[in-house]
Each structure stands twice: as C-alpha cells, then as structure tokens.
Scaffold this motif. Structure first.
Motif, PDB file in Angstrom:
ATOM      1  N   GLY A   1      42.649  45.876  50.052  1.00 56.89           N
ATOM      2  CA  GLY A   1      43.085  45.379  48.749  1.00 56.89           C
ATOM      3  C   GLY A   1      43.347  46.525  47.788  1.00 56.89           C
ATOM      4  N   ALA A   2      44.052  46.226  46.718  1.00 54.29           N
ATOM      5  CA  ALA A   2      44.446  47.233  45.736  1.00 54.29           C
ATOM      6  C   ALA A   2      43.218  47.843  45.056  1.00 54.29           C
ATOM      7  N   PRO A   3      43.377  49.019  44.437  1.00 56.01           N
ATOM      8  CA  PRO A   3      42.261  49.622  43.717  1.00 56.01           C
ATOM      9  C   PRO A   3      41.782  48.719  42.572  1.00 56.01           C
ATOM     10  N   GLY A   4      40.489  48.765  42.297  1.00 56.04           N
ATOM     11  CA  GLY A   4      39.951  48.061  41.128  1.00 56.04           C
ATOM     12  C   GLY A   4      39.626  46.604  41.339  1.00 56.04           C
ATOM     13  N   LEU A   5      39.750  46.113  42.603  1.00 58.84           N
ATOM     14  CA  LEU A   5      39.491  44.693  42.848  1.00 58.84           C
ATOM     15  C   LEU A   5      38.044  44.415  43.266  1.00 58.84           C
ATOM     16  N   GLY A   6      37.245  45.459  43.450  1.00 61.14           N
ATOM     17  CA  GLY A   6      35.834  45.211  43.731  1.00 61.14           C
ATOM     18  C   GLY A   6      35.361  45.594  45.120  1.00 61.14           C
ATOM     19  N   LYS A   7      36.068  46.521  45.789  1.00 62.96           N
ATOM     20  CA  LYS A   7      35.660  46.899  47.143  1.00 62.96           C
ATOM     21  C   LYS A   7      34.355  47.704  47.130  1.00 62.96           C
ATOM     22  N   THR A   8      34.256  48.674  46.233  1.00 58.92           N
ATOM     23  CA  THR A   8      33.019  49.459  46.133  1.00 58.92           C
ATOM     24  C   THR A   8      31.867  48.551  45.742  1.00 58.92           C
ATOM     25  N   THR A   9      32.143  47.672  44.794  1.00 59.74           N
ATOM     26  CA  THR A   9      31.123  46.737  44.331  1.00 59.74           C
ATOM     27  C   THR A   9      30.603  45.887  45.495  1.00 59.74           C
ATOM     28  N   LEU A  10      31.532  45.368  46.311  1.00 57.05           N
ATOM     29  CA  LEU A  10      31.121  44.535  47.451  1.00 57.05           C
ATOM     30  C   LEU A  10      30.284  45.325  48.450  1.00 57.05           C
ATOM     31  N   SER A  11      30.651  46.584  48.666  1.00 57.35           N
ATOM     32  CA  SER A  11      29.873  47.381  49.629  1.00 57.35           C
ATOM     33  C   SER A  11      28.443  47.555  49.124  1.00 57.35           C
ATOM     34  N   MET A  12      28.299  47.723  47.812  1.00 57.25           N
ATOM     35  CA  MET A  12      26.947  47.867  47.245  1.00 57.25           C
ATOM     36  C   MET A  12      26.191  46.549  47.357  1.00 57.25           C
ATOM     37  N   ILE A  13      26.924  45.448  47.196  1.00 53.46           N
ATOM     38  CA  ILE A  13      26.299  44.131  47.325  1.00 53.46           C
ATOM     39  C   ILE A  13      25.833  43.907  48.767  1.00 53.46           C
ATOM     40  N   ILE A  14      26.658  44.331  49.723  1.00 53.80           N
ATOM     41  CA  ILE A  14      26.274  44.197  51.138  1.00 53.80           C
ATOM     42  C   ILE A  14      24.944  44.929  51.372  1.00 53.80           C
ATOM     43  N   ALA A  15      24.859  46.153  50.859  1.00 59.86           N
ATOM     44  CA  ALA A  15      23.620  46.926  51.029  1.00 59.86           C
ATOM     45  C   ALA A  15      22.449  46.212  50.356  1.00 59.86           C
ATOM     46  N   ALA A  16      22.692  45.735  49.128  1.00 60.40           N
ATOM     47  CA  ALA A  16      21.598  45.070  48.395  1.00 60.40           C
ATOM     48  C   ALA A  16      21.142  43.824  49.138  1.00 60.40           C
TER      49      ALA A  16
ATOM     50  N   MET B   1      41.181  41.369  49.900  1.00 66.06           N
ATOM     51  CA  MET B   1      40.908  41.037  48.498  1.00 66.06           C
ATOM     52  C   MET B   1      42.228  40.786  47.767  1.00 66.06           C
ATOM     53  N   GLU B   2      42.288  39.637  47.110  1.00 65.12           N
ATOM     54  CA  GLU B   2      43.501  39.275  46.368  1.00 65.12           C
ATOM     55  C   GLU B   2      43.370  39.707  44.902  1.00 65.12           C
ATOM     56  N   PHE B   3      44.510  39.760  44.218  1.00 63.55           N
ATOM     57  CA  PHE B   3      44.455  39.955  42.768  1.00 63.55           C
ATOM     58  C   PHE B   3      43.786  38.737  42.142  1.00 63.55           C
ATOM     59  N   TYR B   4      43.175  38.906  40.974  1.00 65.00           N
ATOM     60  CA  TYR B   4      42.411  37.840  40.335  1.00 65.00           C
ATOM     61  C   TYR B   4      43.299  36.998  39.426  1.00 65.00           C
ATOM     62  N   GLY B   5      43.004  35.718  39.358  1.00 66.04           N
ATOM     63  CA  GLY B   5      43.721  34.836  38.452  1.00 66.04           C
ATOM     64  C   GLY B   5      43.180  34.974  37.031  1.00 66.04           C
ATOM     65  N   PRO B   6      43.914  34.433  36.041  1.00 67.96           N
ATOM     66  CA  PRO B   6      43.503  34.583  34.634  1.00 67.96           C
ATOM     67  C   PRO B   6      42.096  34.033  34.360  1.00 67.96           C
ATOM     68  N   ALA B   7      41.761  32.875  34.944  1.00 63.26           N
ATOM     69  CA  ALA B   7      40.449  32.281  34.663  1.00 63.26           C
ATOM     70  C   ALA B   7      39.330  33.183  35.177  1.00 63.26           C
ATOM     71  N   GLU B   8      39.550  33.789  36.355  1.00 63.92           N
ATOM     72  CA  GLU B   8      38.523  34.691  36.913  1.00 63.92           C
ATOM     73  C   GLU B   8      38.385  35.941  36.058  1.00 63.92           C
ATOM     74  N   LEU B   9      39.517  36.453  35.593  1.00 61.88           N
ATOM     75  CA  LEU B   9      39.461  37.655  34.757  1.00 61.88           C
ATOM     76  C   LEU B   9      38.743  37.358  33.444  1.00 61.88           C
TER      77      LEU B   9
END
Ligand code: ADP
Length: 357
Positions: free
Chosen positions: A71-86, A190-198
C-alpha cells in the motif's frame, strides 16, 4: 507562471500533502499510533484477517506467519507491524530494504533476533539481491548461511535462527519477485481511506493532541487529506497552529478551510504543484493530449516531478488521464478549476486550442 521556488523533486517531495514522513511527522507519530487492532481505524478486511491470523498463532502458542503489507506510504503499514508485535507480546525490530545493502547486514540482524520477535522490513522491494536470497532461506527454514572468508577459501557456515515473524512492507506487492512474495503466509493490501474513516482518525488524533475540533472541521480536513492518515494528521497540526494564532483554538470548517488556504491545499487536497500541472494542461494545451516533457517544461518542473509526484494523485482523483497520445484532462479537471473546456475538445476533432479557455 513562476515555479522557480519549487523546481526540484526533493522540494516537491517535502510538501505538506506528501505521503512520506518528514522529520516532524517522525517526532509526533509515535504518540498518534494506534496501539492495538481495536484502535486501528478502517481497513476492515485487513483487520479481520490479521486478527484471525494472530489469534490462531496465539492459540497454537506459535510465532505468527510472515506478513506482507502492500500500500501507499502513510496508510498505516508501520503502525500495523507494531500492532502485530504488541498483539503477539513480542519485541519488534524496525529496518528497511535500502538500509540492507549487503547480505552480511541482514545476517547480523537476523542472528540477533529473539524468539518470536517481529522484524519489520519497510520498502522490502529495495533490498539488494544477495540479501533477498538470504532472506528466502531465513523465512522458510529459519536458517542462514554465513559466508566466512573470500575467494576460493570462503566457506558457508549454517546458522540456526530462532523462529521470527517477518512483516514486509512495499508500495506494490507486484514489485516483489514471486519467490519472495510466495514465502509470506499472509498478504494484505491497504487501501486509501474514505472520508468517514479519515474523520475518525482526525478526531482521535485531536483528542491525543488536546486540540478542540468540531465535526465540520474534521470533515473539512478529511476532504483534503488524500485518503491518507499521515497527511490528515499533518494537516491537523497546521490547522491547529492557525486556530491558536488566528482564533480561539477551536477548529471549525471555516477555520480549517482558511488555514489550508494559507498553505495552498485546496478543497480536494491538491497543492500548488498539482494545480500548476492541471492549470498548464487546461490553459496552455486546451486539456491535451500533450506529451509529458512538454507539460513539464510548461510548469517549469522536472519530468520526473510531474510524473511521479504530481500525476499519481491527479490520476487517482480522475482529473488527469495518461493516454498513448499524451496527458489529457478529464471534464472533472475543468470543473475543479472552474474553467470551461474549449469547443474544439467537446467536438472531439482532437485539435488543440493553444490559447484556449
Ligand atoms: P506507513 O508505514 O504505511 O507509511 P504509518 O504506519 O507510519 O504508515 O502511519 C502514518 C501515521 O498515520 C501514523 O502516525 C498513524 O498515527 C497514522 N495512522 C495510520 N493508519 C491509521 C489508522 N488506521 N488509524 C489511525 N491512525 C492511523
């Protein structure tokens, strides 16, 4: 049009609506990152699937399968990897493909991993070839061959590794060689986020940053965030500054729109560079088709800047099309800039009205 102050790709890459993290992002993002899957907004499919993968691994008392996030930068890949570890209650090591130039760099990292540790490898498609080959064996057999010595006397010493979870991130899974792609047990796009999610991302971040915002303010920022949480968070910080200096601190729709007008981010999230490209295409070339090089010269930018920095978002937004005959503006582009297409375009004879509009 004078574009002299933004003439190189680097400057363009550091713009307010750029998706890659800048220094300030890195400093504040740690505080804004969701800590578990429940806090992670949107990406329902990915969350549901990942939840199953992690639960199953926990139930088996095993290390989670390797995970590929694209997925594109800034969509939460690093965040998800940290969540996987947690979620696995495991430590995490973060590195990136470009940082691993030699197989030895990778061997050093792999051999120091603890059992169950998560290794996050960002931009995995940019790893060197020898490192990539070492990774195949490490992922499959938890083993690497460390080569000692040089030339005819070199010997490969096999080294056992503790089981670990590799989380690879890439902008496009298609960039990976199939043998590498196939070694991931789970691949998520990872897809781009919709307005409601943002809007939810913005409300959540505002809460953490102690910023007052009403729903109209969040909606206004969301609409300009290009579907990307990192950009939403960055715009929120700039709007917060404006609200503190020019108003009483509360972010409303009016304040958000006024603040982002100062930063030249328009209602759809286009910045000066994007608008410059569109404006040239419409005003100088009657909406095209026009060749990339000609367009780049007209906006005073490098070809690469137009193609790699401005165009992807314009294409995604349906404002510009890349055709075999050149770049073409869509009717939405004319509407967005409040211009009327010349008649030559609507009659479809392909003639360009160079002085049109
Ligand atoms: P990537 O690794 O894909 O470039 P990051 O994981 O670094 O993206 O995310 C960038 C920022 O966006 C993080 O600070 C995080 O706070 C925010 N973010 C990303 N995804 C989400 C989400 N789903 N919910 C809330 N915040 C998010």
């Amino acid at each position: 049009m004078n574009w002299d102050d933004t003439t190189d790709a680097e400057a363009a890459a550091e713009r307010l609506v750029g998706a890659v993290a800048d220094g300030e992002d890195q400093a504040v993002e740690a505080a804004l990152r969701p800590k578990d899957l429940g806090e992670f907004i949107g990406q329902e499919k990915v969350r549901e699937q990942l939840d199953l993968v992690l639960r199953a691994a926990r139930a088996r008392g095993a290390t989670a399968d390797h995970v590929l996030l694209s997925g594109a930068p800034g969509l939460g890949k690093t965040t998800l990897s940290m969540i996987i570890a947690a979620e696995m209650e495991a430590p995490i090591r973060i590195t990136s493909g470009p940082a691993i130039q030699h197989a030895g760099d990778l061997a050093a990292i792999l051999s120091s991993l603890q059992e169950g540790e998560v290794l996050f490898l960002d931009e995995i498609h940019r790893m060197s070839r020898p490192a990539e080959e070492m990774l195949y064996m490490a992922m499959e057999d938890f083993r690497v061959d460390v080569v000692v010595g040089k030339g005819p006397g070199a010997t490969a010493i096999p080294l056992e590794l503790p089981p670990f979870t590799l989380v690879g991130a890439t902008t496009r899974a298609g960039l990976l060689p199939p043998p590498l792609r196939d070694r991931f047990g789970f691949t998520a796009h990872m897809e781009f986020y919709g307005p409601a999610e943002l809007e939810r991302v913005i409300h959540r971040s505002a809460g953490l940053l102690d910023v007052e915002i009403d729903p109209t303010g969040a909606a206004e920022i969301a609409g300009r965030s290009r579907g990307t949480p990192r950009i939403a968070n960055r715009l929120l910080r700039r709007v917060r500054d404006y609200a503190q200096v020019k108003a009483d601190g509360l972010i409303t729709q009016e304040i958000a729109a006024a603040a982002l007008a100062v930063y030249e981010v328009d209602a759809r999230g286009l910045d000066r560079l994007d608008r410059g490209v569109l404006e040239a295409l419409l005003k100088l070339f009657g909406g095209g088709p026009v060749g990339l090089s000609t367009l780049a010269v007209a906006v005073g930018e490098e070809r690469e800047t137009v193609e790699e920095v401005a165009e992807p978002f314009l294409v995604r937004e349906g404002l510009l099309a890349r055709t075999p005959r050149g770049r073409v503006a869509t009717p939405a582009a004319w509407a967005h800039l409040g211009l009327t297409p010349p008649r030559s375009q609507s009659s479809g004879n392909g003639q360009q009205d160079l002085f049109g509009a």
